[in-house]
Structure formats: C-alpha cells, structure tokens
Design a protein around this motif. Structure first.
Motif, PDB file in Angstrom:
ATOM      1  N   GLY A   1       1.215  -1.604  -0.353  1.00 18.62           N
ATOM      2  CA  GLY A   1      -0.326  -0.180   0.237  1.00 18.62           C
ATOM      3  C   GLY A   1       1.015   1.311  -0.070  1.00 18.62           C
ATOM      4  O   GLY A   1       2.104   1.364   0.376  1.00 18.62           O
TER       5      GLY A   1
ATOM      6  N   LEU B   1       0.916   5.425   1.792  1.00 23.99           N
ATOM      7  CA  LEU B   1       0.044   5.434   2.680  1.00 23.99           C
ATOM      8  C   LEU B   1       0.583   7.332   2.492  1.00 23.99           C
ATOM      9  O   LEU B   1       1.864   7.885   2.577  1.00 23.99           O
ATOM     10  CB  LEU B   1       1.086   5.833   4.079  1.00 23.99           C
ATOM     11  CG  LEU B   1       0.338   6.014   5.087  1.00 23.99           C
ATOM     12  CD1 LEU B   1      -1.228   6.622   5.592  1.00 23.99           C
ATOM     13  CD2 LEU B   1       0.344   5.728   6.475  1.00 23.99           C
TER      14      LEU B   1
ATOM     15  N   PHE C   1      -3.919   5.473   0.587  1.00 22.09           N
ATOM     16  CA  PHE C   1      -4.302   5.922   1.761  1.00 22.09           C
ATOM     17  C   PHE C   1      -4.020   7.856   1.698  1.00 22.09           C
ATOM     18  O   PHE C   1      -2.755   8.077   2.098  1.00 22.09           O
ATOM     19  CB  PHE C   1      -4.536   5.502   2.639  1.00 22.09           C
ATOM     20  CG  PHE C   1      -4.861   6.259   4.183  1.00 22.09           C
ATOM     21  CD1 PHE C   1      -5.965   5.697   4.622  1.00 22.09           C
ATOM     22  CD2 PHE C   1      -4.610   7.332   4.517  1.00 22.09           C
ATOM     23  CE1 PHE C   1      -6.517   6.152   5.234  1.00 22.09           C
ATOM     24  CE2 PHE C   1      -5.571   8.271   5.142  1.00 22.09           C
ATOM     25  CZ  PHE C   1      -6.310   7.546   6.401  1.00 22.09           C
TER      26      PHE C   1
ATOM     27  N   VAL D   1      -8.812   5.242  -0.219  1.00 21.40           N
ATOM     28  CA  VAL D   1      -8.499   6.136   0.495  1.00 21.40           C
ATOM     29  C   VAL D   1      -8.337   7.141   0.384  1.00 21.40           C
ATOM     30  O   VAL D   1      -7.516   7.618   0.701  1.00 21.40           O
ATOM     31  CB  VAL D   1      -9.269   5.392   1.815  1.00 21.40           C
ATOM     32  CG1 VAL D   1      -9.736   6.054   2.959  1.00 21.40           C
ATOM     33  CG2 VAL D   1      -9.840   3.686   1.951  1.00 21.40           C
TER      34      VAL D   1
ATOM     35  N   ARG E   1      -6.492   7.056  11.868  1.00 21.91           N
ATOM     36  CA  ARG E   1      -6.811   6.732  10.837  1.00 21.91           C
ATOM     37  C   ARG E   1      -5.786   5.727   9.901  1.00 21.91           C
ATOM     38  O   ARG E   1      -6.100   4.885   9.493  1.00 21.91           O
ATOM     39  CB  ARG E   1      -7.372   7.563  10.098  1.00 21.91           C
ATOM     40  CG  ARG E   1      -8.114   8.876  10.513  1.00 21.91           C
ATOM     41  CD  ARG E   1      -8.357   9.426   9.624  1.00 21.91           C
ATOM     42  NE  ARG E   1      -8.990  10.632  10.211  1.00 21.91           N
ATOM     43  CZ  ARG E   1     -10.968  11.065  10.582  1.00 21.91           C
ATOM     44  NH1 ARG E   1     -11.249  10.149   9.379  1.00 21.91           N
ATOM     45  NH2 ARG E   1     -11.392  11.895  10.497  1.00 21.91           N
ATOM     46  N   MET E   2      -4.430   6.444   9.418  1.00 24.33           N
ATOM     47  CA  MET E   2      -3.505   5.560   9.255  1.00 24.33           C
ATOM     48  C   MET E   2      -3.167   4.597   9.624  1.00 24.33           C
ATOM     49  O   MET E   2      -3.058   3.636   8.440  1.00 24.33           O
ATOM     50  CB  MET E   2      -2.124   7.238   9.309  1.00 24.33           C
ATOM     51  CG  MET E   2      -2.810   8.007   8.123  1.00 24.33           C
ATOM     52  SD  MET E   2      -1.589   9.324   8.149  1.00 24.33           S
ATOM     53  CE  MET E   2      -0.715   9.656   9.178  1.00 24.33           C
TER      54      MET E   2
ATOM     55  N   ASP F   1      -5.120   2.177  11.381  1.00 25.53           N
ATOM     56  CA  ASP F   1      -5.716   1.378  11.042  1.00 25.53           C
ATOM     57  C   ASP F   1      -6.034   0.744   9.694  1.00 25.53           C
ATOM     58  O   ASP F   1      -6.787   0.097   9.567  1.00 25.53           O
ATOM     59  CB  ASP F   1      -7.653   2.277  11.138  1.00 25.53           C
ATOM     60  CG  ASP F   1      -7.644   2.999  12.779  1.00 25.53           C
ATOM     61  OD1 ASP F   1      -7.263   1.229  13.386  1.00 25.53           O
ATOM     62  OD2 ASP F   1      -7.992   2.646  13.077  1.00 25.53           O
ATOM     63  N   TRP F   2      -6.042   1.900   8.780  1.00 28.55           N
ATOM     64  CA  TRP F   2      -5.630   1.738   7.213  1.00 28.55           C
ATOM     65  C   TRP F   2      -4.586   0.578   6.618  1.00 28.55           C
ATOM     66  O   TRP F   2      -4.757  -0.580   6.386  1.00 28.55           O
ATOM     67  CB  TRP F   2      -5.412   2.952   6.260  1.00 28.55           C
ATOM     68  CG  TRP F   2      -5.534   2.232   4.624  1.00 28.55           C
ATOM     69  CD1 TRP F   2      -6.844   2.104   3.875  1.00 28.55           C
ATOM     70  CD2 TRP F   2      -4.601   2.233   4.215  1.00 28.55           C
ATOM     71  NE1 TRP F   2      -6.333   1.666   2.371  1.00 28.55           N
ATOM     72  CE2 TRP F   2      -4.390   1.776   2.540  1.00 28.55           C
ATOM     73  CE3 TRP F   2      -3.041   2.278   4.215  1.00 28.55           C
ATOM     74  CZ2 TRP F   2      -4.424   1.985   1.553  1.00 28.55           C
ATOM     75  CZ3 TRP F   2      -2.247   2.367   2.944  1.00 28.55           C
ATOM     76  CH2 TRP F   2      -2.556   2.114   2.537  1.00 28.55           C
TER      77      TRP F   2
ATOM     78  N   SER G   1      -5.189  -2.859   8.256  1.00 31.63           N
ATOM     79  CA  SER G   1      -6.781  -3.425   7.612  1.00 31.63           C
ATOM     80  C   SER G   1      -6.796  -4.773   6.532  1.00 31.63           C
ATOM     81  O   SER G   1      -5.267  -4.928   5.528  1.00 31.63           O
ATOM     82  CB  SER G   1      -7.381  -1.972   6.997  1.00 31.63           C
ATOM     83  OG  SER G   1      -6.850  -1.676   5.407  1.00 31.63           O
TER      84      SER G   1
END
Length: 275
Positions: A144, A146, A214, A242, A268-269, A271-272, A275
């Motif tokens: 991912g 970020l 994200f 996101v 928030r970061m 959690d992503w 996930s």
C-alpha cells in the motif's frame, strides 16, 4: 516491553542512507517505510512528523523504517533564492534513496503482511515517485501507499472555491500558495525539464497498476488541491483509494502533537495499514 529503536546506515545508490528502525515489542503485523516532509530541504528523523508518527505506528504492531534522505539546498521562501551548502542535492537523489530504503526493508526485515511505503508533504512526493519506480522496475510492489498532505504535481492545481476561501483566512497564505510551491519544486529538481518527470511529481502521469493508496489531506491547506486532484487521477486509473480530509487542520498538523487532530490522523492511517 518497549519499542526497540535503532539507527542504522544502509547501502544506497548515492552512498549510505541513514535510517531509523522502530520495531514493535510484540508481533510485527506489517511494515512501513516512512519519509518525513520539510519542503524537500528541511526536516529530520527527530521531528514529530517522523519520530512521533513512527512511535505511534510501532505501538500498534507496525515496524517503521524512517528514511533520512538527502536534502535539497535551503530555500528562502520570500525570494526563491537557494543557499548552496555541502551535502545538499537535487532530484533524483532523495527519490532514489526512498526507493532503495523500501527495497532494503522489504527484503531484510520481517513483516507478516508485507511492507507499505508512505510519506508526508514533500515526503509524499518522494513516496509516490518511489511507488512508480517500483512499479516500472518490475520488482516487488508495496502492499500500500500512504500519503499525508502530499505535494504531487509540479504546479499546484487551481484551488476550488471552498478551499480558496479557507486558505485566504490563513496568516501566511502568500507563503504557501502556487508561486511558493513552484519555487519549492524547482529548488528540488534544479532543472526545469525535470519537473515533467513522473518520478519527481507523479501527478498528471500514468498511475495504472499502483498499489492501494490512503491519501490524507489537511483542511486549510493549499496542497489539498494537489491531493484531491491526485485522488481523482488514481481513481480514474483504477487504483483502490481511500481519500480523507481531516477537518479543521492545516498543513503539517502531524508536527503538532498536542493537536487532537494529529492523533485522529495517525489512528486513521494505522487502521488502514492494519486493515
């Protein structure tokens, strides 16, 4: 048990790269290579946007490799004049160092769910460019990407009316507008032709095949125009996305530990990532 923090030096394409590794006390759930901001010419591993963010992520089971990439010449915001200094560099050095740090971390350090890459502000440009480099090299991609209030375009896109009205209320609006961003970006690359390079500023280029992203934007921030535009470009390229706007925040709010919004953004970061 406490987080383990270790300063290391790894091999890079332009010499050794200092990194700081934050290892969780228990199970390592995932990994993140993280690049701080600072307008390409400032910032370090001790600033809250680097150290505190990394500590908070590590407390959630995320191993973090914070990258002390080489910086561009120091820029006078008001005049656009850069001061030459020993050890200061231009594009593509920092971009290639962030890429090398990801390659090293993902091949060397354990992370059960793999490695992501991320960065804030100018570090977001380095991160997004590194993701393109990794895509084009055919090597392992991050799980991912970020991005926190990143600069992603060589020229700042026009501000929507809603954002322009908010920016107009800021005391330093003239120092963070389109002209200042253009000066900053040119100081980073030095050669105007390099502004069009996708690895320098990925906005407006081919983004197909990038990992899930994200993207966290600050609310009262001219660079939100770049983040929002890049989000639209990612979506058009079919990239899972996101996109978050942290209400009430200004650019760089991760450097303000007492701001509750900084805690919300970090959560928030994290959690992503988990996930």
């Amino acid at each position: 048990m406490d987080i383990t923090i270790e300063d290391q030096r790894i091999d890079g394409p332009h010499g050794e790269i200092p990194v700081r590794v934050y290892t969780p006390p228990g199970e390592v759930r995932t990994g993140l290579v993280w690049a701080h901001g600072g307008a390409f010419f400032g910032g370090d591993l001790d600033m809250p946007e680097s150290d505190r963010v990394a500590r908070r992520f590590a407390s959630r089971g995320i191993t973090v490799v914070a990258v002390d990439y080489r910086l561009a010449p120091i820029l006078d915001w008001t005049t656009g004049v850069a001061s030459p200094a020993a050890g200061r560099v231009h594009y593509p050095v920092a971009s290639e160092e962030v890429t090398a740090a990801f390659t090293w971390a993902s091949s060397t350090l354990p992370a059960a769910r793999g490695w992501a890459i991320g960065g804030a502000s100018a570090g977001g440009a380095l991160t997004a460019g590194a993701a393109l480099r990794l895509r084009d090299s055919g090597g392992p991609l991050p799980r991912g990407v970020l991005l926190a209030y990143p600069v992603l375009h060589a020229a700042l896109p026009p501000l929507p009316a809603e954002l322009a009205a908010k920016v107009a209320t800021l005391p330093n609006a003239d120092l963070i507008g389109a002209e200042a961003v253009s000066r900053m970006n040119l100081n980073y690359v030095r050669d105007p032709a390099a502004l069009t390079q996708p690895y320098a500023f990925p906005g407006g280029h081919d983004l197909t095949g990038l990992p899930a992203t994200f993207l966290l934007n600050a609310d009262f921030d001219p660079l939100r125009a770049s983040g929002q535009q890049y989000g639209a470009e990612l979506a058009a390229a079919g990239v899972d996305l996101v996109l978050v706007r942290e209400a009430g925040t200004r650019h760089g709010h991760l450097n303000e530990p007492d701001d509750p919004a900084a805690e919300r953004s970090i959560d928030r970061m994290a959690d992503w990532l988990l996930s």
